[in-house]
Design an enzyme around this catalytic site. Structure first.
Site, PDB file in Angstrom:
ATOM      1  N   SER A 128       0.701  -0.901   0.449  1.00  0.00           N
ATOM      2  CA  SER A 128       0.337  -0.332   0.129  1.00  0.00           C
ATOM      3  C   SER A 128       1.130   0.824  -0.198  1.00  0.00           C
ATOM      4  O   SER A 128       2.269   1.163   0.928  1.00  0.00           O
ATOM      5  CB  SER A 128      -0.880  -0.132   1.297  1.00  0.00           C
ATOM      6  OG  SER A 128      -1.195   1.091   1.616  1.00  0.00           O
ATOM      7  N   TYR A 141      -2.042  -0.271  10.608  1.00  0.00           N
ATOM      8  CA  TYR A 141      -1.312  -0.577   8.603  1.00  0.00           C
ATOM      9  C   TYR A 141      -0.754  -0.549   8.512  1.00  0.00           C
ATOM     10  O   TYR A 141      -0.090  -1.108   7.612  1.00  0.00           O
ATOM     11  CB  TYR A 141      -3.081   0.229   8.830  1.00  0.00           C
ATOM     12  CG  TYR A 141      -2.969  -0.710   6.902  1.00  0.00           C
ATOM     13  CD1 TYR A 141      -3.529  -1.937   6.438  1.00  0.00           C
ATOM     14  CD2 TYR A 141      -2.730   0.129   5.935  1.00  0.00           C
ATOM     15  CE1 TYR A 141      -3.626  -1.800   5.160  1.00  0.00           C
ATOM     16  CE2 TYR A 141      -2.906  -0.197   4.509  1.00  0.00           C
ATOM     17  CZ  TYR A 141      -3.496  -0.705   4.413  1.00  0.00           C
ATOM     18  OH  TYR A 141      -3.530  -1.163   2.818  1.00  0.00           O
TER      19      TYR A 141
HETATM   20  N1  LIG Z   1      -8.974  -0.439  -1.081  1.00  0.00           N
HETATM   21  C1  LIG Z   1      -7.689   0.273  -1.315  1.00  0.00           C
HETATM   22  O1  LIG Z   1      -7.564   1.640  -1.038  1.00  0.00           O
HETATM   23  C2  LIG Z   1      -6.270  -0.109  -1.121  1.00  0.00           C
HETATM   24  C3  LIG Z   1      -5.478   0.401  -0.949  1.00  0.00           C
HETATM   25  C4  LIG Z   1      -3.736   0.202  -1.144  1.00  0.00           C
HETATM   26  C5  LIG Z   1      -3.370  -1.247  -0.806  1.00  0.00           C
HETATM   27  N2  LIG Z   1      -4.785  -2.425  -0.110  1.00  0.00           N
HETATM   28  C6  LIG Z   1      -4.447  -3.708  -0.073  1.00  0.00           C
HETATM   29  O2  LIG Z   1      -4.845  -4.706  -1.037  1.00  0.00           O
HETATM   30  C7  LIG Z   1      -5.203  -5.679  -0.458  1.00  0.00           C
HETATM   31  C8  LIG Z   1      -6.497  -6.447  -0.840  1.00  0.00           C
HETATM   32  O3  LIG Z   1      -7.565  -5.858  -0.995  1.00  0.00           O
HETATM   33  P1  LIG Z   1      -9.037  -4.920  -1.051  1.00  0.00           P
HETATM   34  O4  LIG Z   1      -9.029  -3.538  -1.162  1.00  0.00           O
HETATM   35  O5  LIG Z   1      -9.086  -5.820  -2.595  1.00  0.00           O
HETATM   36  O6  LIG Z   1      -9.659  -4.756   0.391  1.00  0.00           O
HETATM   37  P2  LIG Z   1     -11.295  -5.917   0.567  1.00  0.00           P
HETATM   38  O7  LIG Z   1     -12.014  -6.099  -0.531  1.00  0.00           O
HETATM   39  O8  LIG Z   1     -11.511  -6.019   1.296  1.00  0.00           O
HETATM   40  O9  LIG Z   1     -10.768  -7.627   0.418  1.00  0.00           O
HETATM   41  C9  LIG Z   1      -9.655  -8.069   1.283  1.00  0.00           C
HETATM   42  C10 LIG Z   1      -9.943  -9.953   1.281  1.00  0.00           C
HETATM   43  O10 LIG Z   1      -8.849 -10.076   2.204  1.00  0.00           O
HETATM   44  C11 LIG Z   1      -9.636 -11.700   2.968  1.00  0.00           C
HETATM   45  N3  LIG Z   1      -9.212 -11.177   4.571  1.00  0.00           N
HETATM   46  C12 LIG Z   1      -9.681 -10.531   5.639  1.00  0.00           C
HETATM   47  N4  LIG Z   1      -8.443 -11.338   6.634  1.00  0.00           N
HETATM   48  C13 LIG Z   1      -8.290 -12.472   6.481  1.00  0.00           C
HETATM   49  C14 LIG Z   1      -7.216 -13.107   7.420  1.00  0.00           C
HETATM   50  N5  LIG Z   1      -7.350 -12.912   8.435  1.00  0.00           N
HETATM   51  N6  LIG Z   1      -7.531 -14.916   6.116  1.00  0.00           N
HETATM   52  C15 LIG Z   1      -7.651 -14.405   5.041  1.00  0.00           C
HETATM   53  N7  LIG Z   1      -8.336 -13.536   4.152  1.00  0.00           N
HETATM   54  C16 LIG Z   1      -8.365 -12.396   4.552  1.00  0.00           C
HETATM   55  C17 LIG Z   1     -10.286 -10.894   3.461  1.00  0.00           C
HETATM   56  O11 LIG Z   1     -11.379 -11.894   3.414  1.00  0.00           O
HETATM   57  P3  LIG Z   1     -13.582 -11.716   3.974  1.00  0.00           P
HETATM   58  O12 LIG Z   1     -14.523 -10.875   3.167  1.00  0.00           O
HETATM   59  O13 LIG Z   1     -13.322 -12.533   4.486  1.00  0.00           O
HETATM   60  O14 LIG Z   1     -12.832 -10.534   5.475  1.00  0.00           O
HETATM   61  C18 LIG Z   1     -11.371 -10.385   1.820  1.00  0.00           C
HETATM   62  O15 LIG Z   1     -11.500 -11.198   0.899  1.00  0.00           O
HETATM   63  C19 LIG Z   1      -5.197  -5.789   0.685  1.00  0.00           C
HETATM   64  O16 LIG Z   1      -4.005  -6.305   1.076  1.00  0.00           O
HETATM   65  C20 LIG Z   1      -5.272  -3.947   1.002  1.00  0.00           C
HETATM   66  O17 LIG Z   1      -3.729  -3.678   2.011  1.00  0.00           O
HETATM   67  C21 LIG Z   1      -5.832  -1.592  -0.733  1.00  0.00           C
END
Ligand SMILES: NC(=O)c1ccc[n+]([C@@H]2O[C@H](COP(=O)([O-])OP(=O)(O)OC[C@H]3O[C@@H](n4cnc5c(N)ncnc54)[C@H](OP(=O)(O)O)[C@@H]3O)[C@@H](O)[C@H]2O)c1
Length: 228
Positions: A128, A141
């Site tokens: 991130s 985070y």
């Molecule tokens: N969205 C943003 O703005 C952003 C920006 C920078 C970086 N990121 C990074 O991008 C990555 C993907 O994020 P996203 O935005 O796509 O978020 P998201 O839609 O919330 O997806 C996150 C996924 O991680 C899973 N997860 C959470 N806790 C878990 C656990 N204990 N064990 C296994 N799986 C788990 C969730 O499953 P459940 O639904 O079952 O909880 C969900 O499928 C993350 O690493 C995040 O930090 C996101």
């Protein structure tokens, strides 16, 4: 030549499911995550196997991945964020965040290294921009993501002789359920049009996985562009 086998954690989330759709048909997918139902729904759309695992319980991962078989690429995409000032954030949140975002990925990497080395594959860590600079309210985070960069850098140095590639991708705010939750925690409105579209981050990861073997993309930052 057989197709690469690519394991995606958090596969049912915003970026994870976009990546699964991007790779479908060219990679054999292992859709890993915590909640089985959305993973099975995704598998019905894109194909592949479902692998339930909980990164919040690193000691449980050995059992979860036992017998997983061939793995060419590992995409550490799952993550969690709970905002809070250092003055207020409780130790349980710190522990959960560090497990899901850092200790879990480290343990999963360790367990899958023999398979990844055998394939001379690629490991991608979805970090991130909060892993590059920490803002007020983002300590747990950002600390987990700063640590994730250290994990990636050390792993790259250790595994390069075995032909393993290691990349970190640093997306800025992306239109996913996580961003929706962040905006709610910030007490602000959520308009997906203001953020990077998940397929754009997925395309970046797919490019890294499919890139010619003579190049490693060590660190790639993805920031919003201007749509005209
Ligand atoms: N969205 C943003 O703005 C952003 C920006 C920078 C970086 N990121 C990074 O991008 C990555 C993907 O994020 P996203 O935005 O796509 O978020 P998201 O839609 O919330 O997806 C996150 C996924 O991680 C899973 N997860 C959470 N806790 C878990 C656990 N204990 N064990 C296994 N799986 C788990 C969730 O499953 P459940 O639904 O079952 O909880 C969900 O499928 C993350 O690493 C995040 O930090 C996101």
């Amino acid at each position: 030549m057989s197709r690469p086998v690519t394991l995606i954690t958090g596969a049912a989330g915003g970026i994870g499911s976009a990546l699964a759709h991007t790779l479908a048909g060219t990679h054999d997918l292992i859709l890993a995550g915590r909640t089985p139902a959305p993973l099975h729904a995704l598998a019905a759309e894109v194909g592949g196997r479902v692998l339930p695992l909980d990164l919040g319980q690193p000691a449980s991962l050995a059992g979860a991945v036992a017998g997983v078989g061939r793995v060419t690429n590992l995409v550490h995409n799952a993550g969690m964020v709970q905002l809070g000032a250092v003055a207020e954030q409780e130790t349980a949140v710190w522990q959960a965040t560090l497990n899901v975002n850092l200790a879990g990925p480290a343990e999963l990497t360790r367990l899958l290294l023999p398979a990844l080395r055998a394939e001379r594959g690629t490991v991608v860590f979805v970090n991130s921009t909060a892993g590059l600079a920490a803002s007020a309210g983002w300590a747990s985070y950002a600390a987990s993501k700063f640590g994730l960069r250290a994990l990636a850098d050390a792993l790259r140095a250790e595994e390069a002789p075995d032909g393993l590639r290691v990349s970190t991708v640093y997306p800025s705010r992306t239109a996913t359920p996580m961003q929706q939750s962040v905006r709610a925690q910030e007490g602000a409105a959520y308009d997906p049009a203001n953020y990077i579209a998940p397929p754009s981050v997925a395309a970046t990861i797919a490019f890294i996985l499919n890139a010619p073997r003579d190049a490693t993309f060590t660190d790639v930052t993805v920031r919003p562009g201007h749509v005209t």
